[in-house]
Design a protein around this motif. Structure first.
Motif, PDB file in Angstrom:
ATOM      1  N   SER A  30       2.766  14.347 -11.647  1.00 35.68           N
ATOM      2  CA  SER A  30       3.247  14.936 -12.894  1.00 35.68           C
ATOM      3  C   SER A  30       2.021  15.118 -13.840  1.00 35.68           C
ATOM      4  O   SER A  30       2.201  15.843 -14.655  1.00 35.68           O
ATOM      5  CB  SER A  30       3.778  13.278 -13.498  1.00 35.68           C
ATOM      6  OG  SER A  30       2.668  12.164 -13.451  1.00 35.68           O
ATOM      7  N   LEU A  31       0.556  14.743 -13.367  1.00 40.20           N
ATOM      8  CA  LEU A  31      -0.434  15.474 -14.216  1.00 40.20           C
ATOM      9  C   LEU A  31      -0.604  16.800 -14.046  1.00 40.20           C
ATOM     10  O   LEU A  31      -0.884  17.591 -14.982  1.00 40.20           O
ATOM     11  CB  LEU A  31      -1.831  14.436 -14.004  1.00 40.20           C
ATOM     12  CG  LEU A  31      -1.782  13.172 -14.466  1.00 40.20           C
ATOM     13  CD1 LEU A  31      -3.070  12.556 -13.563  1.00 40.20           C
ATOM     14  CD2 LEU A  31      -1.798  13.128 -15.872  1.00 40.20           C
ATOM     15  N   PHE A  32      -0.527  17.323 -12.759  1.00 42.28           N
ATOM     16  CA  PHE A  32      -0.585  18.638 -12.141  1.00 42.28           C
ATOM     17  C   PHE A  32       0.498  19.588 -12.641  1.00 42.28           C
ATOM     18  O   PHE A  32       0.099  20.749 -12.650  1.00 42.28           O
ATOM     19  CB  PHE A  32      -1.379  18.738 -10.911  1.00 42.28           C
ATOM     20  CG  PHE A  32      -2.621  18.343 -10.630  1.00 42.28           C
ATOM     21  CD1 PHE A  32      -3.751  19.098 -11.206  1.00 42.28           C
ATOM     22  CD2 PHE A  32      -2.738  16.893 -10.016  1.00 42.28           C
ATOM     23  CE1 PHE A  32      -4.973  18.286 -11.238  1.00 42.28           C
ATOM     24  CE2 PHE A  32      -4.295  16.569  -9.865  1.00 42.28           C
ATOM     25  CZ  PHE A  32      -5.302  17.338 -10.487  1.00 42.28           C
ATOM     26  N   PHE A  33       1.520  19.206 -12.319  1.00 36.71           N
ATOM     27  CA  PHE A  33       2.898  20.010 -12.505  1.00 36.71           C
ATOM     28  C   PHE A  33       3.695  19.640 -13.793  1.00 36.71           C
ATOM     29  O   PHE A  33       4.691  19.439 -13.556  1.00 36.71           O
ATOM     30  CB  PHE A  33       3.590  19.859 -10.966  1.00 36.71           C
ATOM     31  CG  PHE A  33       2.548  20.511 -10.020  1.00 36.71           C
ATOM     32  CD1 PHE A  33       2.527  21.510  -9.914  1.00 36.71           C
ATOM     33  CD2 PHE A  33       2.238  19.478  -9.005  1.00 36.71           C
ATOM     34  CE1 PHE A  33       1.877  22.024  -8.713  1.00 36.71           C
ATOM     35  CE2 PHE A  33       1.620  19.832  -8.032  1.00 36.71           C
ATOM     36  CZ  PHE A  33       1.214  21.251  -7.849  1.00 36.71           C
ATOM     37  N   ARG A  34       2.899  19.457 -14.670  1.00 38.34           N
ATOM     38  CA  ARG A  34       3.825  19.181 -16.141  1.00 38.34           C
ATOM     39  C   ARG A  34       4.299  20.638 -16.597  1.00 38.34           C
ATOM     40  O   ARG A  34       4.041  21.504 -16.516  1.00 38.34           O
ATOM     41  CB  ARG A  34       2.902  18.698 -17.105  1.00 38.34           C
ATOM     42  CG  ARG A  34       3.531  17.773 -17.948  1.00 38.34           C
ATOM     43  CD  ARG A  34       2.828  17.041 -19.114  1.00 38.34           C
ATOM     44  NE  ARG A  34       1.972  15.980 -18.356  1.00 38.34           N
ATOM     45  CZ  ARG A  34       1.725  15.028 -19.074  1.00 38.34           C
ATOM     46  NH1 ARG A  34       1.433  15.070 -20.285  1.00 38.34           N
ATOM     47  NH2 ARG A  34       0.797  14.063 -18.525  1.00 38.34           N
ATOM     48  N   ILE A  72       0.853  -1.170  -0.103  1.00 41.02           N
ATOM     49  CA  ILE A  72       0.058  -0.185   0.203  1.00 41.02           C
ATOM     50  C   ILE A  72       0.918   1.195  -0.140  1.00 41.02           C
ATOM     51  O   ILE A  72       0.622   2.223  -0.704  1.00 41.02           O
ATOM     52  CB  ILE A  72      -0.928  -0.100   1.163  1.00 41.02           C
ATOM     53  CG1 ILE A  72      -1.880  -1.061   1.130  1.00 41.02           C
ATOM     54  CG2 ILE A  72      -1.576   1.243   1.219  1.00 41.02           C
ATOM     55  CD1 ILE A  72      -2.729  -1.262   2.374  1.00 41.02           C
ATOM     56  N   PHE A  73       1.746   1.191   0.726  1.00 39.76           N
ATOM     57  CA  PHE A  73       2.894   2.404   0.977  1.00 39.76           C
ATOM     58  C   PHE A  73       3.353   2.567  -0.595  1.00 39.76           C
ATOM     59  O   PHE A  73       3.572   3.675  -1.049  1.00 39.76           O
ATOM     60  CB  PHE A  73       4.118   2.028   1.831  1.00 39.76           C
ATOM     61  CG  PHE A  73       4.900   3.099   2.077  1.00 39.76           C
ATOM     62  CD1 PHE A  73       4.550   4.392   2.696  1.00 39.76           C
ATOM     63  CD2 PHE A  73       6.388   2.838   1.665  1.00 39.76           C
ATOM     64  CE1 PHE A  73       5.531   5.288   2.898  1.00 39.76           C
ATOM     65  CE2 PHE A  73       7.116   4.041   1.956  1.00 39.76           C
ATOM     66  CZ  PHE A  73       6.895   5.249   2.336  1.00 39.76           C
ATOM     67  N   ILE A  74       4.022   1.670  -1.196  1.00 37.66           N
ATOM     68  CA  ILE A  74       4.450   1.625  -2.475  1.00 37.66           C
ATOM     69  C   ILE A  74       3.398   2.155  -3.728  1.00 37.66           C
ATOM     70  O   ILE A  74       3.651   3.113  -4.272  1.00 37.66           O
ATOM     71  CB  ILE A  74       5.068   0.143  -3.221  1.00 37.66           C
ATOM     72  CG1 ILE A  74       6.277   0.134  -2.242  1.00 37.66           C
ATOM     73  CG2 ILE A  74       5.421   0.338  -4.446  1.00 37.66           C
ATOM     74  CD1 ILE A  74       6.923  -1.453  -2.595  1.00 37.66           C
ATOM     75  N   LEU A  75       2.156   1.907  -3.542  1.00 37.47           N
ATOM     76  CA  LEU A  75       1.161   2.184  -4.216  1.00 37.47           C
ATOM     77  C   LEU A  75       0.777   3.611  -4.233  1.00 37.47           C
ATOM     78  O   LEU A  75       0.509   4.425  -5.192  1.00 37.47           O
ATOM     79  CB  LEU A  75      -0.333   1.440  -4.214  1.00 37.47           C
ATOM     80  CG  LEU A  75      -0.111  -0.095  -4.639  1.00 37.47           C
ATOM     81  CD1 LEU A  75      -1.289  -0.732  -4.482  1.00 37.47           C
ATOM     82  CD2 LEU A  75      -0.045   0.006  -6.237  1.00 37.47           C
ATOM     83  N   LEU A  76       0.865   4.048  -2.952  1.00 34.97           N
ATOM     84  CA  LEU A  76       0.636   5.387  -2.440  1.00 34.97           C
ATOM     85  C   LEU A  76       1.798   6.543  -2.966  1.00 34.97           C
ATOM     86  O   LEU A  76       1.356   7.347  -3.550  1.00 34.97           O
ATOM     87  CB  LEU A  76       0.439   5.543  -0.977  1.00 34.97           C
ATOM     88  CG  LEU A  76      -0.661   5.107  -0.303  1.00 34.97           C
ATOM     89  CD1 LEU A  76      -0.766   5.434   1.155  1.00 34.97           C
ATOM     90  CD2 LEU A  76      -1.770   5.996  -0.884  1.00 34.97           C
ATOM     91  N   ILE A 105       2.193  10.228  -9.926  1.00 33.29           N
ATOM     92  CA  ILE A 105       1.423  10.485 -11.023  1.00 33.29           C
ATOM     93  C   ILE A 105       0.383  11.474 -10.949  1.00 33.29           C
ATOM     94  O   ILE A 105       0.366  12.118 -12.069  1.00 33.29           O
ATOM     95  CB  ILE A 105       0.403   9.044 -11.286  1.00 33.29           C
ATOM     96  CG1 ILE A 105       1.133   7.723 -12.049  1.00 33.29           C
ATOM     97  CG2 ILE A 105      -0.639   9.189 -12.303  1.00 33.29           C
ATOM     98  CD1 ILE A 105       0.631   6.395 -11.687  1.00 33.29           C
ATOM     99  N   ILE A 106      -0.044  11.731  -9.941  1.00 35.27           N
ATOM    100  CA  ILE A 106      -0.768  12.876  -9.696  1.00 35.27           C
ATOM    101  C   ILE A 106       0.074  14.341  -9.542  1.00 35.27           C
ATOM    102  O   ILE A 106      -0.414  15.139 -10.308  1.00 35.27           O
ATOM    103  CB  ILE A 106      -1.577  13.214  -8.397  1.00 35.27           C
ATOM    104  CG1 ILE A 106      -2.596  11.871  -8.395  1.00 35.27           C
ATOM    105  CG2 ILE A 106      -1.860  14.261  -7.677  1.00 35.27           C
ATOM    106  CD1 ILE A 106      -3.537  11.451  -6.844  1.00 35.27           C
TER     107      ILE A 106
END
Length: 61
Positions: free
Chosen positions: A57-61, A44-48, A54-55
């Motif tokens: 990189s989507l918002f601060f591209r 779960i830690f790795i998934l977070l 990902i979030i």
């Protein structure tokens, strides 16, 4: 102590370190965190971390 199995020796050293926290120097590290979480918690830690990347990189591209 010469004929102890390595797992018991490591556990004794770990317990000794926990009872004397000033000798460890830095407090807790990533290995202590992952060791305490178990395999489900680690997953779960790795998934977070991946989801956060990902979030980000989507918002601060």
């Amino acid at each position: 102590m010469g004929n102890e199995i390595p797992e018991k020796r490591r556990e004794k050293l770990r317990q000794k370190e926990l009872s004397n926290p000033s000798s460890s120097g830095h407090g807790s590290n990533l290995a202590d965190l992952v060791g305490g979480l178990g395999w489900k918690g680690t997953g779960i830690f790795i998934l977070l971390i991946i989801a956060g990347f990902i979030i980000y990189s989507l918002f601060f591209r």
